[in-house]
Design an enzyme around this catalytic site. Sequence first.
Site, PDB file in Angstrom:
ATOM      1  N   GLU A  52       1.225  -0.270  -5.142  1.00 47.49           N
ATOM      2  CA  GLU A  52       0.366   0.875  -5.408  1.00 47.49           C
ATOM      3  C   GLU A  52       1.279   2.090  -5.516  1.00 47.49           C
ATOM      4  OE1 GLU A  52      -3.466   3.208  -3.478  1.00 47.49           O
ATOM      5  OE2 GLU A  52      -1.867   2.495  -2.152  1.00 47.49           O
ATOM      6  N   ASP A  54       0.835  -1.197   0.000  1.00 51.39           N
ATOM      7  CA  ASP A  54       0.000   0.000   0.000  1.00 51.39           C
ATOM      8  C   ASP A  54       0.876   1.255   0.000  1.00 51.39           C
ATOM      9  OD1 ASP A  54      -2.656   1.298   0.396  1.00 51.39           O
ATOM     10  OD2 ASP A  54      -1.774   1.898   2.310  1.00 51.39           O
TER      11      ASP A  54
END
Length: 543
Positions: A248, A207
């Site tokens: 990401e 993330d």
Amino acid sequence: MTPANPKSVPWYESAVIYVVDVKSYCDSNGDGWGDLRGLISRLDHVQDLGVDVLWLQPIYASPFQDNGYDVADYLRIDPRLGNDADFDALMDAARERGLRVILDLPLNHTSNQHAWFQQARADRHSEYRDYYLWRETLPENPSPYVVFGEKQNGRNWAFDEQAGQYYFHTFYPFQPDLNMANPAVARAQHEVARFWLRRGVSGFRLDAVPFLYEDTSSLEAIPDPHRFLRDLYRVVRAENPEAILLAEANKEPHELRPYFGENGDEMQLLLNFYQCNHLFLGMARGMAEPIQRGWNELPEIPRDGQWANFLRNHDELSLDRLSESERQEVFAAFAPDPYMQVYGRGIRRRLAPMLGGDVRRLKLAYSLLLSLQGTPVLTCGEEIGLGDDLSLPEREAARTPMQWSDAPGGGFSSAPRDQMVRPVVEEGPFGYRQLNVEAQRRDPESLLCFIREALAVYKRNPELGRGQASFFDSGHPGVLGHRVEDGNAVLVLHNLRGEPLEGQLEDAAGLRPLLSDGQSVWSGGTRVQLAPYGFYWFEKEAR
């Protein structure tokens, strides 16, 4: 061009990834929360769909103030989702079906309920104090990178009464950033990765990767920002040489290449935000040019690097890779009312409502996703065109539970509606009585049946995952013509408009139809009569 040696092709280059928010997927015990046992009960659906990889959104112990990305304990499963035995059972059941599992891993920050932060705030001399970023006073610029605007109080620093200092948070105040310049933090995170790899996972989706080393706090002063990613890569590959890191990283094209590593030794896959933005711009305009431009502006990547292509995910559809005028075009087409938008840059709707529930347009969108070279990523519910609930705040609108049947609770849960983790969509064309997995299984023209068929075609044509993409003149600006080649080639025409158009192929010799919308017509030549929002895929064997 000769076909690649199959033995040398990484498994993820021809895989399909399916994202599951466990707490919203299937509730096995009637408490209103989806859980690991519920997911196990639905693995036959996942297998039948034709995917290869389950990407589990955070299942760690958490207050769930930010969908589980506020982790309170990386080594413990949240008891509302299950326990260690449930996780082991899931891994066994997935393995039996040939499914790999990867975990979402937020490493940039923790919850303020994490034991590290609790000890850090309680004692300035604690070893954990330096796990986070502290200041006695607010800096001159307290808002260097505000992600959620006023939702995070408009700044990146919050005062902690117990600690008597300000701490840095890239995201919400309840998510203090970790100090990535502290070697002890890296060692602790390596142990987290080892723990889950030893339990059988095949890698991680990382993330918010840019924030792992971009020093927006002006306190970290990391001398070699990519060292953490290289070290993590080595740790992961030492435990499992086939494990992957999926990042990401929503950045401009010229900033993307370094995430793969100079020698392909950081991330194997990057979520393709840039192409996603331009795909929606192309659909909004009914023009092929933005899609082609977006792809051509992507950087060259290592041979074992891969783009992970997607349409929607669990967050807002962030359009920050478009210009302001382009973003307004997409808003006007797919989110014309301000309450459909969020943070000034994104759309908080699911894809099906954005496209008015028009199955033709949905099939077109997924045809684009699956035929542009890369590893496709589907978020659970996309396969049936799940709706949204705009009465829910911010990004929660696109996180409603899966709809399995027309039974009360949509087959997600037997709990009362007010006890569910989020309410199931009840009313309108996206309500569970009208839209659910069982109903679409019985309808051969449904989105579910189409996606299952399209995924099967994707899997039979591995060049779509590992080949080289290029574009050709389709004869009309509203028709996208492209090919993906790796020895054999797949050629595709897409009509981006709601009117019949003729598309032009370069050469009809040796073509074999693979997939179409069912209404477009090809009579064997170079011309294809494309229905509104129609498409046609062809295979061309290597000579």
